[in-house]
Design an enzyme around this catalytic site. Structure first.
Site, PDB file in Angstrom:
ATOM      1  N   HIS A 317      13.943  19.700 -16.503  1.00 24.34           N
ATOM      2  CA  HIS A 317      13.598  19.219 -15.168  1.00 24.34           C
ATOM      3  C   HIS A 317      13.203  20.393 -14.272  1.00 24.34           C
ATOM      4  CE1 HIS A 317      17.331  20.676 -13.244  1.00 24.34           C
ATOM      5  NE2 HIS A 317      17.971  20.255 -14.335  1.00 24.34           N
ATOM      6  N   CYS A 335      20.908  22.666 -18.610  1.00 22.32           N
ATOM      7  CA  CYS A 335      19.571  22.091 -18.627  1.00 22.32           C
ATOM      8  C   CYS A 335      18.517  23.180 -18.789  1.00 22.32           C
ATOM      9  CB  CYS A 335      19.304  21.311 -17.340  1.00 22.32           C
ATOM     10  SG  CYS A 335      20.312  19.822 -17.175  1.00 22.32           S
TER      11      CYS A 335
END
Length: 387
Positions: A317, A335
């Site tokens: 992301h 992430c």
């Protein structure tokens, strides 16, 4: 003795002999219903019914009427409510086959008539009762019809109750492909069985799956509720090569690099915050994802162009707040962080089922978080089959 008396004597003897022969001839005739004469009178047509009787009949078993030595004139199979089961009589009149599934816990009655080659009629008659499950188990199948998915996408069948007889369920599953693909089923839990290829799917493969689960005895009084089918296609071959040690995320398509994005992975010095090694898959894609991790002090944080790759919590992301570290230092909580522009570009190129291969981390993902199909090597995978 006079000639006349001799003639009279021979006449009497002849009469007595004739009487004896007559009595002997009468005695050779069959009595009652036995003998060849009675056998010649038996109808030649013989009707066979599947099933012809009994209880606890599986409703998915073959339902058929056939005849030897004649033709079926009419056949009907009727349930307890008086409704006839759809069926078709063969053009030659030798068989009748049901055209619909029977129900659980119902009594069915055969009726009709067959005519033999001797012109004699015989009845079609009998009844049977289908099994009454303690519970019928619902299942779902993914990918759904007409989907286009990435080359790592497994076929997944999930049940709403634990399956005791996994072998019976697995035997009811079939995968067909437009090109030869080696693959196998594996039970990832007692409620989920997946099929994946040994290697990634060939691009543009067409796939059909039949899950003929209606009537399957799962054990413990549970049976399959319904059959399932799906047809889907495999898209272009795209792979993400995510090497945490390089601080880059590379995208390959058809074996060629098409993009390389500056990235920041999970913190190298903290195993709890690594982006663990392993082969992941694009599971979900959302333009905006709300992220929470109270343990590390944040809740309701919005991140754009979020691609979920694990239910453990890993995404690809955007993270503009971490822009200074992109391509330089791994500082995320697990992430893969990209700039907003790069995250949008990758998001637009991605497809559910694309593989994401993470390397260069100090930890490796355990094969227990959805979806972990590609965390297992081929030997480990095939050992999870029930067959």
């Amino acid at each position: 003795m006079s000639r006349s008396r001799v003639r009279l004597l021979w006449t009497a003897l002849a009469a007595a002999l004739a009487a004896v022969l007559l009595v002997s001839g009468c005695g050779s005739q069959p009595s009652g219903g036995g003998g060849a004469g009675a056998q010649a009178q038996a109808p030649k047509a013989k009707v066979h019914l599947e099933p012809g009787g009994g209880s606890d009949v599986n409703p998915a078993a073959p339902i058929k009427a056939t005849v030897e030595g004649g033709e079926l004139e009419e056949v009907a199979l009727t349930n307890g409510d008086g409704k006839e089961v759809e069926g078709e009589l063969a053009p030659d009149g030798r068989s009748w086959t049901a055209g619909e599934q029977l129900g659980y816990g119902k009594t069915y009655t055969w009726s009709g008539e067959a005519t033999g080659t001797d012109g004699k009629s015989v009845p079609v008659q009998g009844s049977f009762t289908t099994v009454s499950p303690e519970r019928t188990v619902r299942a779902t199948i993914n990918p759904t019809d007409h989907s286009e998915v990435g080359i790592a996408m497994p076929v997944s069948v999930k049940f709403d109750s634990a399956v005791t007889d996994r072998a019976a369920a697995e035997r009811a599953l079939e995968v067909r492909t437009s090109v030869p693909v080696e693959g196998a089923w594996a039970w990832l839990s007692d409620t989920q069985v997946d099929w994946r290829p040994k290697e990634y799917w060939p691009a543009n493969t067409q796939v059909e799956v039949d899950a003929n689960l209606y009537g399957v005895d799962y054990g413990e009084g549970e049976y399959g509720r319904s059959d399932l089918t799906t047809k889907f296609s495999i898209g272009r071959a795209q792979i993400v090569k995510a090497d945490a040690s390089t601080h880059q995320m590379v995208v390959e398509r058809k074996g060629q690099q098409v993009a390389s994005y500056a990235a920041s992975y999970g913190k190298d010095h903290d195993p709890e915050l690594n982006t663990p090694n392993g082969t992941y898959m694009v599971m979900e894609m959302n333009p905006v994802e709300i992220m929470d991790n109270p343990r590390y002090g944040y809740t309701d944080v919005e991140k754009k162009w979020a691609v979920r790759m694990s239910n453990h919590g890993e995404f690809i992301h955007e993270n503009e707040e971490n822009r200074a570290n992109l391509g330089k230092v791994n500082t995320s909580h697990g992430c893969i962080n990209l700039s907003e522009a790069d995250a949008k570009a990758y998001f637009d190129s991605a497809m559910i089922g694309d593989p994401i291969e993470v390397t260069g981390a100090v930890t490796t993902m355990e094969p227990r978080y959805d979806v972990y199909d590609w965390m297992l090597d081929w030997q480990q995978w095939t050992q999870k089959s029930a067959l």
